[in-house]
Design an enzyme around this catalytic site. Structure first.
Site, mmCIF file in Angstrom:
data_model
loop_
_atom_site.group_PDB
_atom_site.id
_atom_site.type_symbol
_atom_site.label_atom_id
_atom_site.label_comp_id
_atom_site.label_asym_id
_atom_site.label_seq_id
_atom_site.Cartn_x
_atom_site.Cartn_y
_atom_site.Cartn_z
ATOM 1 N N LYS A 79 -3.875 12.376 -5.186
ATOM 2 C CA LYS A 79 -3.836 11.455 -4.051
ATOM 3 C C LYS A 79 -2.484 11.608 -3.358
ATOM 4 C CE LYS A 79 -4.770 6.493 -3.247
ATOM 5 N NZ LYS A 79 -5.053 5.207 -3.960
ATOM 6 N N SER A 154 -9.059 2.952 -2.117
ATOM 7 C CA SER A 154 -8.300 3.824 -1.229
ATOM 8 C C SER A 154 -8.263 5.286 -1.697
ATOM 9 C CB SER A 154 -6.867 3.322 -1.110
ATOM 10 O OG SER A 154 -6.228 3.400 -2.377
ATOM 11 N N SER A 178 -8.926 0.715 -6.331
ATOM 12 C CA SER A 178 -8.823 1.941 -5.519
ATOM 13 C C SER A 178 -9.192 3.239 -6.219
ATOM 14 C CB SER A 178 -7.417 2.064 -4.936
ATOM 15 O OG SER A 178 -7.295 1.187 -3.826
#
Ligand SMILES: [Mg+2]
Ligand SMILES: [Zn+2]
Lengths: 488, 483, 96
Positions: A79, A154, A178
């Site tokens: 990420k 996310s 997330s």
């Protein structure tokens, strides 16, 4: 079947046998990315040269009999809120466009030391603030199962990349769900370990007391391999756990015989799609068949956890994002004075969601409102922690849907922050309590969209959590993979 | 016409001289190249995390105990939120409602009398970077740009907040100097005002004498010597009194001391500085200091200035001598203590170590250690003077001989032939000689002309080449003459 | 409870130079969210002591040892403006 579609455990075996090499494995993954990126946009940065260099180095080590373990040569995605020295890291924000960190996050050091190949940096909601990956300054990621829908967020880029094979596994961060919620919406496994299990050093902070790094993978076993590769005590993170770390692998075959499994009654009813509830129910029956004792459990404060979360997380975020001021790094909008420069830089550099949360958190902490909002939210958090602890006195793990709904359509919730926030209703309580939780894909709804089941465990209870997760996975027999347009 | 009572509280920031910073491993040092002692943590880079320097916690505990504070068994760090370019994270890691140290006090001597100044709290925090305002004269106003150096960012700071127990500029200065000598004694800080390693801000207000309520306070900053602290407080008291007597009113503000102009002027303060939005620092764990550990620290505290002054006074030293000795270099004080321990008389020893010995060392630019001077030696010298073995002037010569490594005082005195002839036997023969050579003088004395005694003493002195002990000479002469 | 928000003040505290229109939009959104969030006030919490860390851990110290600092060139290469080894910003209006 392309090498991009195999599990990490299989790839590791075939690399060890010399049946495949890391360069061809990495090429297959990058090739998959080339086919899928235009439609899905999982990545913000693909480090093709770097990845192939790392793959070649891995093959060389193996040739010299110096392979470093299961992840040596395995192509993974990170990420883009994890700092990578020499590789752009933006947290999907305009304010960090072009930012190249001078240091590696702890997790990056660990992965490099283990010989993993870092394919690139995946898309996310700006500063990990969101549940759909639509809040990225660089455009949304789409769901591999239906490109008109969101991948969740996310960590949507990481979840979609793993689902579609543009990485064999990935890491995300989980502050309110997330990792777990996008895993659920993309049909992959996502794990948030106990707070403190994985060092946050080098993870761009959203809400420090809630953030936790964890893996996304195509199987519970792969997730265990990834987690074991990066967790452990780190002296650079004061909140890092310095006690014992269990061997997850040995627990995967344990089963649930004799376990007491609690179903959280607050995570049902209004707002929960029927397909989601019925699928979860069916899987509970499987666990009962497997010898588990299923009981209903109540965590009353879970109902207001969302309210507490949306005071605590923004409050911490308002301070964590204060450092982005155009002084030492990132982008700057000129101004006559320092004050003007900072105000202009921040207003232009942050997207609407970070601004919304900074304002929310600043308000919740400001004079006259602190006690009624932030202070009270912390007490609610404490109460929730006690309620979970009480629940775990009578059950081994708790189970709920990961998300009340399957993947929703792009744009469906962008204008309604509150509706968006409700996506995390089942996941954020474990961030407030610090407890470990994971999402396991258990089926598809009538329109072919994945449904995830959440397994929650007491603090440091990853062994039981993985044992149950593995059993859920075996019984559900979920093996579907998304078919993306021109996928090779 | 009203008399006004100044009410003064002082906030002190002390930089600890740990080898590494408060929350990262960057070196703590004064004046290297800009931005060379920086890392992700003290630059506030994305993803960086603080980890507490254990020694800093040990040292603030020592400071707290030295100030008679109670040490909180559990305290927490907070984030103090405000935007400023030299504050990398735009929040300072500090402490708020639970500081490490609380409720202490410091005894201060202000011309003769001792006052006790309450210590409200002492807490742990991190320093900011340094701003240089470049442009017209480097002054804030009209500056064209601000340059930032983060070497100082994250250096451990102990903030010590006094209660408003101070009522004069002189007392403010005395408090500041006493506090400085305490932290210097503890060895936890360079405590150099001019280098900013110890910084004093004063909160000044005035009220009609006897009034129970406090006047509006003004915070004054930017004093870089004890003298300027005293001047600034004096000026500010004066300014406020004049303001009030002209029917004006004091406004709550921060004022900057201008050393050259000798005035304070109002400075624009941080916008919204009234609202720091303190909240618990989630990146750090609560600080739990157990009783036994705190006891250990307390037990290791060195003798503090106030205690030392008390000890000197109890030895019978005059206030003046106590002051001089207290202000002396540590090695001189240690020399004093060991001489007294070796049986030397305190008053005379204090005189010698702070007088002749200090002066001689300065002239030769040597330390006590370099000369090998020890308590035994000093005691011997002081005794010789007291016993009349050497005259005061000869003693100085003995000292220089000792410092030149010629041996112990007695050896030096003998070698340099400085001993006074004070044994009766040797002197008697000289006296008898003088008497027989001056029969007429003897006659005149016996005839009642006693003033010739002086002549005879002089004669004895002459023939003893000045080494005869005058007192003893007198005695012997009288004995002979009056028998 | 109706929640009053001085959004201009909040934005100033947060150093966000927002347009009037944006401020108004955020004020409305914050109102909705805070109304929902104020549910926390309905929870009885007198019986619980606030928990600062999920696992209740305390005391993590580092030894007072020097670790290598960053290379200044690498650090300054990320700065929007720098000169002579310093980061450079426009003049400060307010004095710290
Ligand atoms: Mg301070
Ligand atoms: Zn540093």
């Amino acid at each position: 079947m392309s090498l991009a579609d195999i599990l990490i455990v299989e790839a590791a075996g075939r690399l060890a046998d010399g049946e495949i090499d890391s360069v061809s494995l990495t090429e297959a993954v990058i090739e998959r990315a080339v086919f899928t990126e235009a439609e899905l946009h999982c990545y913000l940065t693909i480090d093709r040269e770097g990845a192939l260099r790392q793959a070649a180095a891995s093959d060389q080590r193996r040739a010299n009999g110096e392979a470093r373990g299961l992840l040596d040569g395995i192509p993974l995605a990170l990420k883009d809120n994890m700092c990578t020295r020499g590789l752009e890291t933006t947290a999907a924000s305009q304010i960090l466009a072009g930012y190249v960190p001078p240091y590696d996050a702890h997790i990056v050091e660990r992965l490099r030391a283990g010989g993993a190949v870092i394919v690139g940096k995946t898309n996310l909601d700006e500063f990990a603030m969101g549940s759909s990956t639509e809040n990225s300054a660089y455009g949304p990621t789409r769901n591999p199962w239906d490109p008109d829908r969101v991948p969740g967020g996310s960590s949507g880029g990481s979840a979609a990349a793993v689902a579609v094979g543009s990485a064999l596994g990935a890491f995300g961060s989980d502050t309110g769900g997330s990792i777990r919620q996008p895993a659920s919406l993309c049909g992959v496994v996502g794990v948030k370990p106990t707070y403190g299990r994985v060092s946050r050093y080098g993870l761009i902070a959203f809400a420090s007391s809630l953030d936790q790094i964890g893996p996304l993978a195509r199987s519970v076993e792969d997730a265990a391999i990834l987690l074991e590769a990066v967790w452990g005590h780190d002296g650079r993170d004061a909140t890092s756990y310095s006690g014992a770390y269990p061997n997850l692998h040995s627990t995967l075959s344990r089963g649930v015989e004799g376990m007491r499994i609690g179903v959280v009654k607050e995570f049902t009813g209004e707002g929960f799609e029927r397909a989601v509830e019925s699928t979860v129910a069916a899987n509970l029956d499987h666990l009962a068949d497997a010898g588990a004792d299923i009981v209903e459990v109540s965590v009353p404060t879970a109902d207001v956890a969302l309210s507490a979360y949306y005071l605590i997380a923004p409050a911490e975020a308002s301070a964590n994002l204060a450092r982005f001021d155009g002084v030492r790094y990132g982008n700057r909008v000129p101004g006559e004075t320092t004050e003007e420069m900072m105000a202009a830089t921040r207003a232009a550099g942050f997207g609407p969601e970070p601004i919304r949360r900074i304002l929310l958190g600043t308000y919740a902490l400001s004079a006259g409102y602190y006690d009624a909002f932030y202070g009270k939210a912390q007490q609610v958090r404490a109460r929730l922690i006690h309620e979970f602890a009480a629940a775990y006195e009578s059950v081994d793990v708790l189970i709920s849907p990961t998300s009340p709904t399957v993947a929703f359509e792009l744009g469906a919730r962008v204008d309604d922050p509150l509706a968006m926030y409700l996506s995390d209703i089942c996941t954020l309580p474990c961030n407030l309590s610090g407890d470990p939780a994971m999402s396991v894909p258990v089926g598809l709804d009538e329109s072919g969209l994945p449904i995830g089941l959440q397994v929650m465990a007491p603090p440091l209870g990853e062994e039981k959590m993985f044992a149950v997760g593995a059993e859920v996975e075996r019984r559900a027999g979920f093996s579907a993979m998304p078919q993306v347009g021109a996928m090779a | 016409m009203t008399t006004w009572e100044p009410v003064i509280g002082i906030e002190v920031h002390v930089e600890l001289k740990t080898v590494s910073k408060m929350f990262c491993g960057c070196a703590v040092g004064f004046g290297e190249e800009p931005n060379t002692s920086v890392c992700p943590v003290c630059l506030g880079l994305p993803g960086a995390l603080p980890v507490t320097n254990g020694r800093a916690i040990e040292w603030i505990t020592a400071v707290g105990r030295a100030l008679d504070c109670s040490i909180s068994p559990r305290s927490v760090f907070h984030r103090k939120n405000y935007f400023y370019a030299d504050l990398p994270k735009n929040y300072q890691i500090s402490q708020f409602d639970i500081p490490v140290c609380r409720d202490g006090h410091l005894e201060v001597d202000v011309d003769g009398e001792t006052i006790s100044v309450g210590i409200e709290r002492a807490h742990m925090e991190e320093d900011t970077g340094k701003s240089r305002h470049v442009g017209d004269g480097g002054r804030i106003h009209g500056a064209r740009a601000t340059q930032l150096d983060f070497n100082r960012s994250g250096v451990p700071l102990v903030e010590i907040v006094s209660r408003p127990d101070i009522h004069s500029a002189a007392a403010a200065r005395a408090y500041a100097q006493e506090l400085r000598s305490v932290v210097a004694e503890l060895g936890v800080s360079d405590a150099r005002m001019e280098e900013g390693s110890i910084r004093f801000d004063a909160n000044v207000s005035v009220r009609p004498a006897g009034s129970g309520t406090l006047g509006t306070k003004v915070e004054i900053k930017n004093m870089n010597s004890f003298r300027s602290l005293e001047r600034a407080v004096d000026y500010e008291i004066d300014r406020q009194v004049r303001l009030l007597e002209d029917g004006g009113e004091v406004i709550l503000e921060t004022r900057h001391w201008d050393e050259e102009a000798g005035v304070t002027h109002s400075m624009r303060t941080k916008e919204g500085s009234s609202d720091y939005r303190y909240f618990t620092e989630p990146d750090l764990l609560p600080l739990v200091l157990d009783e036994a550990w705190v006891q250990e620290i307390s037990a290791r505290l060195p003798e503090l200035p106030a205690a030392r002054r008390r000890r000197y006074t109890e030895m019978g030293l005059e206030p003046g001598a106590v002051a001089v000795l207290s202000a002396a270099e540590p090695e001189i004080r240690r020399l004093f203590d060991s001489a007294v321990a070796a049986g030397s008389a305190p008053a005379a020893t204090a005189n010698w170590v702070t007088g002749e010995i200090t002066a001689a060392l300065r002239r030769q630019d040597r330390s006590v250690a370099e000369t090998g001077l020890d308590g035994e030696t000093v005691a011997e010298l002081v005794d010789m003077v007291a016993a009349g073995d050497v005259s005061a002037s000869a003693a100085k010569e003995v000292l220089s001989g000792v410092l030149d490594g010629e041996g112990m005082p007695h050896q030096v005195a003998e070698a340099r032939d400085l001993l006074q002839m004070s044994d009766a036997a040797a002197l008697e023969s000289i006296v008898d000689g003088v008497l027989s050579e001056n029969a007429d003088a003897v006659e005149r004395y016996r005839g009642g002309e006693t003033k010739v005694l002086g002549f005879l003493v002089g004669a004895v002195m002459r023939s003893s080449a000045g080494k005869a002990d005058p007192k003893l000479t007198n005695q012997l002469l009288r004995q002979r003459l009056e028998s | 409870m109706p929640i009053e928000i001085d959004i201009g003040h909040v934005a100033r505290l947060a150093r966000l130079g927002l347009s009037e229109d944006d401020l108004e939009m955020y004020r409305r959104q914050l109102g909705t969210i805070l109304e929902h969030a104020s549910r926390v006030q309905s929870v009885a919490t007198d019986d619980v002591e606030p928990t600062s860390h999920p696992l209740g851990l305390t005391n993590a110290f580092r030894a007072d040892e020097v670790r290598p600092s960053l290379d200044r060139g690498e650090v300054l290469s990320q700065a929007p403006d720098h000169a002579d080894g310093y980061f450079v910003v426009p003049p400060a209006l307010e004095i710290e």
